[in-house]
Design an enzyme around this catalytic site. Structure first.
Site, PDB file in Angstrom:
ATOM      1  CE1 TYR A 171      -2.203  -3.485   0.105  1.00 42.10           C
ATOM      2  CE2 TYR A 171      -3.897  -5.062  -0.066  1.00 42.10           C
ATOM      3  CZ  TYR A 171      -2.672  -4.915   0.240  1.00 42.10           C
ATOM      4  OH  TYR A 171      -1.741  -5.640   1.066  1.00 42.10           O
ATOM      5  CE  LYS A 175      -0.001  -5.381  -1.994  1.00 41.97           C
ATOM      6  NZ  LYS A 175       1.467  -5.586  -1.801  1.00 41.97           N
TER       7      LYS A 175
HETATM    8  P1  NAP Z   1       3.926  -2.467   7.572  1.00 44.84           P
HETATM    9  O1  NAP Z   1       4.183  -3.153   8.504  1.00 44.84           O
HETATM   10  O2  NAP Z   1       3.056  -1.379   7.165  1.00 44.84           O
HETATM   11  O3  NAP Z   1       5.371  -2.302   6.535  1.00 44.84           O
HETATM   12  C1  NAP Z   1       5.412  -1.328   5.197  1.00 44.84           C
HETATM   13  C2  NAP Z   1       6.759  -1.387   5.057  1.00 44.84           C
HETATM   14  O4  NAP Z   1       6.862  -0.566   3.719  1.00 44.84           O
HETATM   15  C3  NAP Z   1       7.512  -0.201   5.861  1.00 44.84           C
HETATM   16  O5  NAP Z   1       8.970  -0.624   6.190  1.00 44.84           O
HETATM   17  C4  NAP Z   1       7.203   0.915   5.287  1.00 44.84           C
HETATM   18  O6  NAP Z   1       8.517   1.752   5.486  1.00 44.84           O
HETATM   19  C5  NAP Z   1       7.845   0.446   3.965  1.00 44.84           C
HETATM   20  N1  NAP Z   1       7.098   1.361   2.900  1.00 44.84           N
HETATM   21  C6  NAP Z   1       5.819   1.871   2.864  1.00 44.84           C
HETATM   22  N2  NAP Z   1       5.823   2.723   1.650  1.00 44.84           N
HETATM   23  C7  NAP Z   1       7.166   2.938   1.123  1.00 44.84           C
HETATM   24  C8  NAP Z   1       7.741   3.544   0.077  1.00 44.84           C
HETATM   25  N3  NAP Z   1       7.087   4.498  -0.655  1.00 44.84           N
HETATM   26  N4  NAP Z   1       9.155   3.423  -0.294  1.00 44.84           N
HETATM   27  C9  NAP Z   1       9.769   2.559   0.716  1.00 44.84           C
HETATM   28  N5  NAP Z   1       9.220   2.058   1.704  1.00 44.84           N
HETATM   29  C10 NAP Z   1       7.949   2.110   1.861  1.00 44.84           C
HETATM   30  O7  NAP Z   1       3.167  -3.641   6.213  1.00 44.84           O
HETATM   31  P2  NAP Z   1       3.360  -5.059   6.181  1.00 44.84           P
HETATM   32  O8  NAP Z   1       2.037  -5.593   6.625  1.00 44.84           O
HETATM   33  O9  NAP Z   1       4.630  -5.674   6.654  1.00 44.84           O
HETATM   34  O10 NAP Z   1       3.207  -5.118   4.532  1.00 44.84           O
HETATM   35  C11 NAP Z   1       4.212  -5.532   3.932  1.00 44.84           C
HETATM   36  C12 NAP Z   1       3.956  -5.967   2.445  1.00 44.84           C
HETATM   37  O11 NAP Z   1       2.916  -7.094   2.697  1.00 44.84           O
HETATM   38  C13 NAP Z   1       2.913  -4.993   1.764  1.00 44.84           C
HETATM   39  O12 NAP Z   1       3.120  -5.047   0.429  1.00 44.84           O
HETATM   40  C14 NAP Z   1       1.521  -5.324   1.835  1.00 44.84           C
HETATM   41  O13 NAP Z   1       0.574  -4.888   1.097  1.00 44.84           O
HETATM   42  C15 NAP Z   1       1.705  -6.896   1.968  1.00 44.84           C
HETATM   43  N6  NAP Z   1       0.644  -7.631   2.615  1.00 44.84           N
HETATM   44  C16 NAP Z   1       0.390  -7.376   3.779  1.00 44.84           C
HETATM   45  C17 NAP Z   1      -0.646  -8.239   4.485  1.00 44.84           C
HETATM   46  C18 NAP Z   1      -0.893  -8.117   5.760  1.00 44.84           C
HETATM   47  O14 NAP Z   1      -2.067  -8.661   6.456  1.00 44.84           O
HETATM   48  N7  NAP Z   1      -0.310  -7.413   6.653  1.00 44.84           N
HETATM   49  C19 NAP Z   1      -1.579  -9.043   3.636  1.00 44.84           C
HETATM   50  C20 NAP Z   1      -1.204  -9.149   2.378  1.00 44.84           C
HETATM   51  C21 NAP Z   1      -0.248  -8.383   1.847  1.00 44.84           C
HETATM   52  P3  NAP Z   1       8.187   3.282   6.251  1.00 44.84           P
HETATM   53  O15 NAP Z   1       7.309   3.709   7.233  1.00 44.84           O
HETATM   54  O16 NAP Z   1       9.614   3.771   6.431  1.00 44.84           O
HETATM   55  O17 NAP Z   1       7.565   4.094   4.941  1.00 44.84           O
END
Ligand code: NAP
Length: 264
Positions: A171, A175
């Site tokens: 990861y 990133k």
């Molecule tokens: P989340 O709630 O799990 O949402 C992830 C989204 O990505 C979902 O809509 C999922 O849709 C979609 N997705 C995953 N794989 C995909 C693919 N191959 N093609 C198209 N869509 C895909 O996660 P989140 O926390 O909101 O994270 C969003 C972004 O923020 C990510 O890049 C994550 O790494 C980053 N981030 C999050 C955090 C945190 O603490 N939450 C911190 C740093 C960075 P489906 O379920 O339909 O696959």
């Protein structure tokens, strides 16, 4: 001449909202940070392409919320780690909306494991979903942005891409790669009035982080100067700013939205 007319029609905003007349593709906007970003950009006036891989009902919910704001919205299923899916996604965007002005590469996943136990497939799957997808979508979206001589791309990186994290070699590498992709692309397209930036969130409670252990959660709280977790809306606000006309002189940057963890 055709180019000039297109530039004019795309760069002239109407309706008083900063992103009126723009079309934004937000990958992975069926929930979490992507959903909050899609709503944020819609409130700023943009029409929205909601993308998801499997969460159809979440995508429908995002779409309905955008339409309730009187913006155009569509939900398109595509696995953004697969080249053919990305080509189909942007072809549909072109036929439904005439092109894309704003791209938020948000889709992401984790497969946490200590590096000695990490399987090659787990490493490659995370890199494909988080990093290769951003390359594929950027390449596809740039075609209209270059023609229009206007564009905004925001890549959703992470605190792990800046500092590294135990159990997240895959990861963190993906990133950190996004940060370098951001800088290189920003340099390549700057002369066409296209900006490329990244945000690097700290810990935000979402489905992605729902499996994180209590010990890990406590660790993040301990190292966060602001002494609370972030929200999807706070990350979306930073993304919205980077997409706004006011951010036109900012490119190649990574803005940490992490409660002060990585300040430097
Ligand atoms: P989340 O709630 O799990 O949402 C992830 C989204 O990505 C979902 O809509 C999922 O849709 C979609 N997705 C995953 N794989 C995909 C693919 N191959 N093609 C198209 N869509 C895909 O996660 P989140 O926390 O909101 O994270 C969003 C972004 O923020 C990510 O890049 C994550 O790494 C980053 N981030 C999050 C955090 C945190 O603490 N939450 C911190 C740093 C960075 P489906 O379920 O339909 O696959």
């Amino acid at each position: 001449m055709a180019d000039e007319q297109q530039t004019e029609s795309i760069t002239t905003t109407t309706g008083g909202l900063p992103l009126a007349g723009r079309v934004a593709v937000v990958t992975g906007s069926s929930r979490g940070i992507g959903q909050a970003t899609a709503l944020r950009l819609a409130r700023m006036g943009a029409d929205i392409v909601v993308n998801y891989r499997s969460d159809e009902s979440g995508a429908a919910e995002t779409r309905a919320a955008i339409e309730a704001l009187s913006r155009r919205a569509t939900a398109i299923q595509a696995d953004v780690s697969v080249e053919e899916d990305v080509q189909r996604l942007f072809k549909e965007v072109e036929s439904q909306f005439g092109g894309v002005h704003i791209l938020v590469n948000n889709a992401g996943t984790t497969r946490d494991r200590l590096i000695l136990q990490l399987k090659l497939e787990e490493f490659e799957q995370v890199v494909r979903t988080n990093l290769t997808s951003a390359f594929l979508c950027t390449r596809a979206a740039l075609r209209t942005m270059l023609r229009a001589r206007w564009g905004r791309i925001v890549n959703v990186s992470s605190i792990s891409g800046i500092m590294g994290q135990v159990g997240q070699a895959n990861y963190s590498a993906s990133k950190a790669g996004l940060i370098a992709l951001t800088k290189s692309t920003a340099r390549e397209v700057a002369s066409r009035n296209i900006t490329v930036n990244a945000v690097a969130p700290g810990y935000v409670p979402t489905e992605l982080t729902s499996t994180v252990s209590e010990e890990f959660r406590k660790y993040y709280m301990d190292i966060t100067p602001l002494k609370r977790y972030g929200t999807a809306e706070e990350v979306a606000a930073a993304i919205g700013f980077l997409c706004s006309p006011e951010a036109g002189y900012i490119t190649g940057q990574t803005i940490a939205v992490d409660g002060g963890i990585s300040m430097h």
